[in-house]
Design a protein around this motif. Structure first.
Motif, PDB file in Angstrom:
ATOM      1  N   MET A   1       0.875  -1.224  -0.059  1.00 54.13           N
ATOM      2  CA  MET A   1       0.131  -0.120  -0.093  1.00 54.13           C
ATOM      3  C   MET A   1       0.761   1.406  -0.075  1.00 54.13           C
ATOM      4  SD  MET A   1      -2.982   1.028   2.613  1.00 54.13           S
ATOM      5  CE  MET A   1      -3.687  -0.482   2.400  1.00 54.13           C
ATOM      6  N   ASP A   2       0.645   2.188  -0.948  1.00 54.54           N
ATOM      7  CA  ASP A   2       1.506   3.389  -1.103  1.00 54.54           C
ATOM      8  C   ASP A   2       1.177   4.232   0.224  1.00 54.54           C
ATOM      9  OD1 ASP A   2      -0.957   5.140  -1.611  1.00 54.54           O
ATOM     10  OD2 ASP A   2      -0.706   4.551  -3.782  1.00 54.54           O
ATOM     11  N   SER A   3       1.916   5.271   0.335  1.00 51.84           N
ATOM     12  CA  SER A   3       2.005   6.107   1.628  1.00 51.84           C
ATOM     13  C   SER A   3       0.522   7.207   1.479  1.00 51.84           C
ATOM     14  CB  SER A   3       3.238   7.011   1.560  1.00 51.84           C
ATOM     15  OG  SER A   3       3.222   7.806   0.387  1.00 51.84           O
ATOM     16  N   SER A   4       0.265   7.506   0.217  1.00 52.65           N
ATOM     17  CA  SER A   4      -1.032   8.408   0.178  1.00 52.65           C
ATOM     18  C   SER A   4      -2.315   7.517   0.870  1.00 52.65           C
ATOM     19  CB  SER A   4      -1.358   8.746  -1.119  1.00 52.65           C
ATOM     20  OG  SER A   4      -1.397   7.732  -1.929  1.00 52.65           O
ATOM     21  N   SER A   5      -2.283   6.247   0.416  1.00 54.89           N
ATOM     22  CA  SER A   5      -3.390   5.333   0.674  1.00 54.89           C
ATOM     23  C   SER A   5      -3.294   5.117   2.303  1.00 54.89           C
ATOM     24  CB  SER A   5      -3.447   4.040  -0.107  1.00 54.89           C
ATOM     25  OG  SER A   5      -3.633   4.171  -1.329  1.00 54.89           O
ATOM     26  N   THR A   6      -2.214   4.808   3.028  1.00 55.86           N
ATOM     27  CA  THR A   6      -1.884   4.813   4.146  1.00 55.86           C
ATOM     28  C   THR A   6      -2.275   6.229   4.931  1.00 55.86           C
ATOM     29  OG1 THR A   6       0.148   3.208   4.045  1.00 55.86           O
ATOM     30  CG2 THR A   6      -0.392   4.174   6.063  1.00 55.86           C
ATOM     31  N   ARG A   7      -2.105   6.989   4.524  1.00 58.51           N
ATOM     32  CA  ARG A   7      -2.527   8.254   5.203  1.00 58.51           C
ATOM     33  C   ARG A   7      -3.704   8.610   5.321  1.00 58.51           C
ATOM     34  NH1 ARG A   7       2.011  10.413   2.575  1.00 58.51           N
ATOM     35  NH2 ARG A   7       0.691  11.408   0.755  1.00 58.51           N
ATOM     36  N   ARG A   8      -4.368   8.383   4.278  1.00 58.02           N
ATOM     37  CA  ARG A   8      -5.823   8.358   3.934  1.00 58.02           C
ATOM     38  C   ARG A   8      -6.577   7.527   4.799  1.00 58.02           C
ATOM     39  NH1 ARG A   8     -10.011   8.407  -1.221  1.00 58.02           N
ATOM     40  NH2 ARG A   8     -11.671   9.716  -0.218  1.00 58.02           N
ATOM     41  N   ARG A   9      -6.226   6.301   5.117  1.00 61.32           N
ATOM     42  CA  ARG A   9      -6.765   5.379   6.019  1.00 61.32           C
ATOM     43  C   ARG A   9      -6.688   5.678   7.375  1.00 61.32           C
ATOM     44  NH1 ARG A   9      -7.654  -0.051   4.507  1.00 61.32           N
ATOM     45  NH2 ARG A   9      -7.096  -0.754   6.542  1.00 61.32           N
ATOM     46  N   ARG A  12      -9.015   8.716   7.991  1.00 59.02           N
ATOM     47  CA  ARG A  12     -10.322   8.271   8.054  1.00 59.02           C
ATOM     48  C   ARG A  12     -10.669   7.758   9.540  1.00 59.02           C
ATOM     49  NH1 ARG A  12     -14.050   6.600   3.723  1.00 59.02           N
ATOM     50  NH2 ARG A  12     -13.761   8.237   1.874  1.00 59.02           N
ATOM     51  N   ASN A  50     -12.623  13.773   2.509  1.00 57.23           N
ATOM     52  CA  ASN A  50     -12.844  12.131   2.646  1.00 57.23           C
ATOM     53  C   ASN A  50     -14.375  11.875   2.411  1.00 57.23           C
ATOM     54  OD1 ASN A  50     -10.198  10.876   3.634  1.00 57.23           O
ATOM     55  ND2 ASN A  50     -10.134  13.016   4.285  1.00 57.23           N
TER      56      ASN A  50
END
Length: 204
Positions: A1-9, A12, A50
């Motif tokens: 999982m890329d860093s942007s997806s991790t940040r968004r999770r 949220r 979000n």
């Protein structure tokens, strides 16, 4: 999982936690997006980035929370099966998993139970769907128990599954609100007696 997806999770998750805490404290209508953002430690615009609205945030919160509960129940059933346990043992493990979940997320559980009784909410259909997903996990174990001859063919599987889930929710909320001196093991032990039909004191 890329860093942007991790940040968004991560963001949220912060918003879910902030929303559930505030709504449990003061109700949905009284809770503002500004308050949710402040509690989560993010800018107001982050909330709308979000989620389109407070209603969508709450709807997704329900999906997220009940999804965690459903996963916990399924994992308990799977782990029992892997070690060769019975279906009744799986149900017992699921009761404990439900209690552990509620002990960890008491505010969410309070909201979930409260929303089940309301009929005028925009997210009512979503709530019914995610509720059924949780109950369906218990239904499957009950049906397997009946098929294996461990459980009586006379039981009403859908109603029994709903009753077991409801028993855990209500007993756990009562424990959280009025009997905090009890340990999780105490509460699980009491519900386990009910599951095994030993409340009357008679043992076959």
């Amino acid at each position: 999982m890329d860093s942007s997806s991790t940040r968004r999770r991560t963001t949220r998750a912060k918003l879910y936690e902030a929303a559930v805490t505030l709504i449990a404290e003061q109700g949905f209508s009284a809770t503002t997006v500004d308050e949710i953002a402040e509690r989560a430690g993010v800018a107001k615009g982050t909330v709308y980035y979000n989620f389109k609205s407070k209603t969508e945030l709450f709807e997704e919160l329900l999906r997220f929370g009940v999804g965690l509960l459903t996963s916990s129940l399924q994992r308990a059933a799977d782990e029992t099966a892997e070690r060769g346990g019975t279906k009744v043992e799986a149900l017992d493990a699921m009761i404990r998993a439900g209690l552990v979940f509620i002990d960890r997320y008491p505010a969410f559980t309070q909201l979930y139970v409260a929303e089940l009784w309301r009929t005028n909410r925009a997210w009512q259909s979503t709530l019914l769907v995610v509720r059924q997903e949780a109950v369906a996990v218990v239904e499957r174990v009950l049906r397997e128990g009946v098929d294996a001859g461990e459980l009586s063919e006379e039981i009403d599987v859908p109603l029994t599954a709903a009753a077991l889930v409801g028993m855990v929710l209500v007993a756990a909320l009562d424990w959280q609100a009025f009997q905090r001196e009890r340990s999780l093991d105490d509460v699980h032990g009491a519900l386990s007696l009910l599951l095994h039909g030993r409340v009357s004191g008679r043992r076959d």
